[in-house]
Design a protein around this motif. Structure first.
Motif, PDB file in Angstrom:
ATOM      1  N   ASP A 122       0.799  -1.258  -0.054  1.00  0.00           N
ATOM      2  CA  ASP A 122       0.024   0.029  -0.133  1.00  0.00           C
ATOM      3  C   ASP A 122       0.955   1.223   0.009  1.00  0.00           C
ATOM      4  OD1 ASP A 122      -2.261  -1.302   0.126  1.00  0.00           O
ATOM      5  OD2 ASP A 122      -2.749  -1.190   2.014  1.00  0.00           O
ATOM      6  N   ARG A 123       1.933   1.234   0.937  1.00  0.00           N
ATOM      7  CA  ARG A 123       2.862   2.568   0.675  1.00  0.00           C
ATOM      8  C   ARG A 123       3.673   2.684  -0.383  1.00  0.00           C
ATOM      9  NH1 ARG A 123       0.106   1.778   4.532  1.00  0.00           N
ATOM     10  NH2 ARG A 123      -0.848   3.117   3.340  1.00  0.00           N
ATOM     11  N   ARG A 427      -3.953  -1.544 -14.762  1.00  0.00           N
ATOM     12  CA  ARG A 427      -5.039  -1.053 -13.798  1.00  0.00           C
ATOM     13  C   ARG A 427      -4.686  -0.104 -12.870  1.00  0.00           C
ATOM     14  NH1 ARG A 427      -6.952  -4.655  -9.755  1.00  0.00           N
ATOM     15  NH2 ARG A 427      -4.761  -5.656  -9.795  1.00  0.00           N
ATOM     16  N   CYS A 428      -5.655   0.803 -12.465  1.00  0.00           N
ATOM     17  CA  CYS A 428      -5.448   1.957 -11.568  1.00  0.00           C
ATOM     18  C   CYS A 428      -5.466   1.006 -10.134  1.00  0.00           C
ATOM     19  CB  CYS A 428      -6.467   2.982 -11.474  1.00  0.00           C
ATOM     20  SG  CYS A 428      -6.222   4.104 -10.263  1.00  0.00           S
ATOM     21  N   VAL A 429      -4.211   1.244  -9.423  1.00  0.00           N
ATOM     22  CA  VAL A 429      -4.074   0.412  -8.050  1.00  0.00           C
ATOM     23  C   VAL A 429      -3.850   1.197  -7.148  1.00  0.00           C
ATOM     24  CG1 VAL A 429      -3.131  -1.864  -9.049  1.00  0.00           C
ATOM     25  CG2 VAL A 429      -1.525   0.063  -8.589  1.00  0.00           C
ATOM     26  N   HIS A 430      -3.776   2.369  -7.194  1.00  0.00           N
ATOM     27  CA  HIS A 430      -3.967   3.589  -6.347  1.00  0.00           C
ATOM     28  C   HIS A 430      -4.467   4.922  -6.786  1.00  0.00           C
ATOM     29  CE1 HIS A 430      -2.753   6.342  -3.097  1.00  0.00           C
ATOM     30  NE2 HIS A 430      -2.330   6.868  -3.886  1.00  0.00           N
ATOM     31  N   ARG A 431      -5.350   5.402  -5.948  1.00  0.00           N
ATOM     32  CA  ARG A 431      -5.708   6.836  -6.390  1.00  0.00           C
ATOM     33  C   ARG A 431      -5.795   7.784  -5.222  1.00  0.00           C
ATOM     34  NH1 ARG A 431      -7.714   8.686 -11.216  1.00  0.00           N
ATOM     35  NH2 ARG A 431      -8.458   6.804 -11.833  1.00  0.00           N
ATOM     36  N   ARG A 432      -5.015   8.746  -5.095  1.00  0.00           N
ATOM     37  CA  ARG A 432      -4.955   9.480  -3.843  1.00  0.00           C
ATOM     38  C   ARG A 432      -6.132   9.949  -3.610  1.00  0.00           C
ATOM     39  NH1 ARG A 432      -2.062  14.874  -4.923  1.00  0.00           N
ATOM     40  NH2 ARG A 432      -4.105  15.055  -5.482  1.00  0.00           N
ATOM     41  N   ALA A 433      -6.502  10.068  -2.204  1.00  0.00           N
ATOM     42  CA  ALA A 433      -7.932  10.525  -1.898  1.00  0.00           C
ATOM     43  C   ALA A 433      -7.660  12.168  -1.770  1.00  0.00           C
ATOM     44  CB  ALA A 433      -8.072  10.119  -0.479  1.00  0.00           C
TER      45      ALA A 433
END
Ligand code: GUN
Ligand code: ZN
Length: 435
Positions: A122-123, A427-433
């Motif tokens: 995740d990091r 694939r989008c695996v992270h999108r900043r909140a």
């Protein structure tokens, strides 16, 4: 939602720009379309040329105002050290005994390793990194946990179980024989499985006996396409210890060389205190140094001389070295790399910094035909940079209309907040909140 194309600015390296930063090695498209298919880049180019060719079924991720870069490549990091980061007051050998070994003991339990691997990934993804060369612990199950988690996210990671049969606590050692057999079984299970690749992982020379060094050399000979990763010449006390434990060698690096562990696809972290002969030998053998600036500063190991390494022909890359390192962010790591070189009287150009974290990292890992730039056929692994991520960045990056200046501001002021999204295998695996 799964997108099939991204509209954004685009910045990447076409080739090695050199330390001074030849701008012609960099491609910048202010308004680009990147089309993805089956996990790879299908087409990329200026929006005005590509848009008319796209079918109505293209699902567009409209990211105008942001800059697409290749996913970052971190060539040296320890996932079991998620809880070791920011540990006070020691240098390498004390740091290992006081903080690192106790933390690694817990990875005998698969459930602990699963949680740590997912936390770590995740990091990594929130920082735009999509490929890394990763140390696991001595426990084979720590490798299973890691690759299971990384494959679930579509990542192409390199990892391996540490081998150490001395100078570590009980519970954290293998033997020459079990280290060899466990590594071999893991190579068979993971090397070339999905996008995973295996690395034979001697922790460092002081934690292996001569029979274990021999066993690792044999393993390396039997698996010429597998990676090797270790540490070398990080700290003066470490070097003195190696000289005692392995008398008769010309240098610390020569110990690895003697046992057949210096070759193509071998990545050695730190390499701070090598001499000219060592650097020349690295190049001749095809082994590559991973420069880990935040770790070198934090553990007080020394200043890595990038110019000397490049003059010797070393294919340098950059690593975060979590948990000796202090940030998962490759932007932060490049910012610290710049400062280390400033102290040595050299300016690390933004173009070369971008190269180190992308195409240069890919090349150091012999993966430049798959990752490192945004080209048709390569994997769709990207970091989407946000030049206006913070008020300070927004103010600074609108001053000059120059993509490399923007990248320099990002590596000096940015961190995970500057990563708007991360894509792996399309694939989008992270999108900043949004704040
Ligand atoms: N040398 C041997 N093990 C380690 C480690 O875990 N981190 C660093 N930075 N150096 C090492
Ligand atoms: Zn390390």
């Amino acid at each position: 939602m799964t997108f099939t194309a991204i509209r954004s600015a685009l910045l990447h390296c076409l080739r090695d720009p050199g330390l001074a930063g030849d701008a012609s090695a960099i491609e910048y498209l202010p308004d680009a379309i990147t089309v993805m298919r089956d996990g790879r880049v299908h087409a990329v180019g200026a929006a005005d040329a590509l848009l008319p060719t796209l079918g109505a079924d293209v699902r567009m991720d409209d990211q105008r105002g942001r800059m697409l870069a290749p996913g970052f490549v971190d060539t040296h990091v320890h996932y079991p050290q998620v809880d070791v980061i920011a540990s006070y007051g020691t240098q390498l050998l004390d740091w290992l005994n006081r903080y690192t070994f106790p933390a690694e003991l817990a990875f005998a339990e698969r459930a602990h390793a699963d949680v740590a691997a997912n936390f770590f990934l995740d990091r990594v993804l929130e920082n735009g990194t999509t490929t890394a060369a990763v140390f696991c612990t001595v426990h084979p199950q720590s490798v299973d946990a890691f690759f299971t988690a990384s494959e679930a996210r579509g990542l192409g990671m390199i990892a391996g179980k540490c081998l150490m049969d001395r100078h570590a606590p009980e519970g954290l050692t293998d033997t020459a024989d079990t280290g060899y057999r466990d590594s071999k079984a893991l190579i068979e299970r993971w090397h070339g499985h999905a996008r995973s690749r295996y690395a034979i992982t001697p922790r460092f020379a002081p934690t292996s006996t001569l029979p274990q060094m021999q066993a690792m050399g044999r393993l390396a000979r039997e698996h010429p396409d597998v990676y090797i990763q270790s540490h070398v010449a990080e700290n003066r006390a470490e070097i003195a210890w190696v000289n005692e434990l392995f008398p008769g060698h010309r240098s610390y690096l020569d110990v690895y060389d003697h046992y057949g562990l210096l070759r193509d696809r071998a990545i050695y972290a730190h390499c701070i205190h090598l001499d000219d002969a060592d650097r020349a030998r690295m190049t001749a053998a095809g082994a590559t140094p991973s420069f880990c600036p935040t770790s070198n500063l934090f553990i007080g190991s020394g200043l890595y001389n990038l110019q000397q390494a490049l003059a010797a022909g070393n294919a340098v890359s950059v690593g975060t070295d979590i948990g000796g390192g202090t940030s998962y962010s490759m932007l932060r790591t490049l910012g610290e790399a710049y400062k280390v070189q400033q102290l040595l009287g050299t300016s690390l150009s933004p173009a070369y910094a971008l190269y180190l974290a992308t195409l240069g990292g890919a090349r150091a890992l012999s993966l430049d035909d798959e990752i490192g730039s945004i080209m048709p056929g390569k994997f769709a692994d990207f970091a989407l940079l946000d030049p206006a991520a913070t008020p300070l960045l927004a103010r600074r990056t609108t001053l000059r209309d120059d993509p490399l200046d923007t990248f320099f501001a990002l590596m000096t002021l940015g961190d995970d907040r500057a990563i708007a999204a991360t894509y792996a295998s399309g694939r989008c695996v992270h999108r900043r909140a949004m704040p």
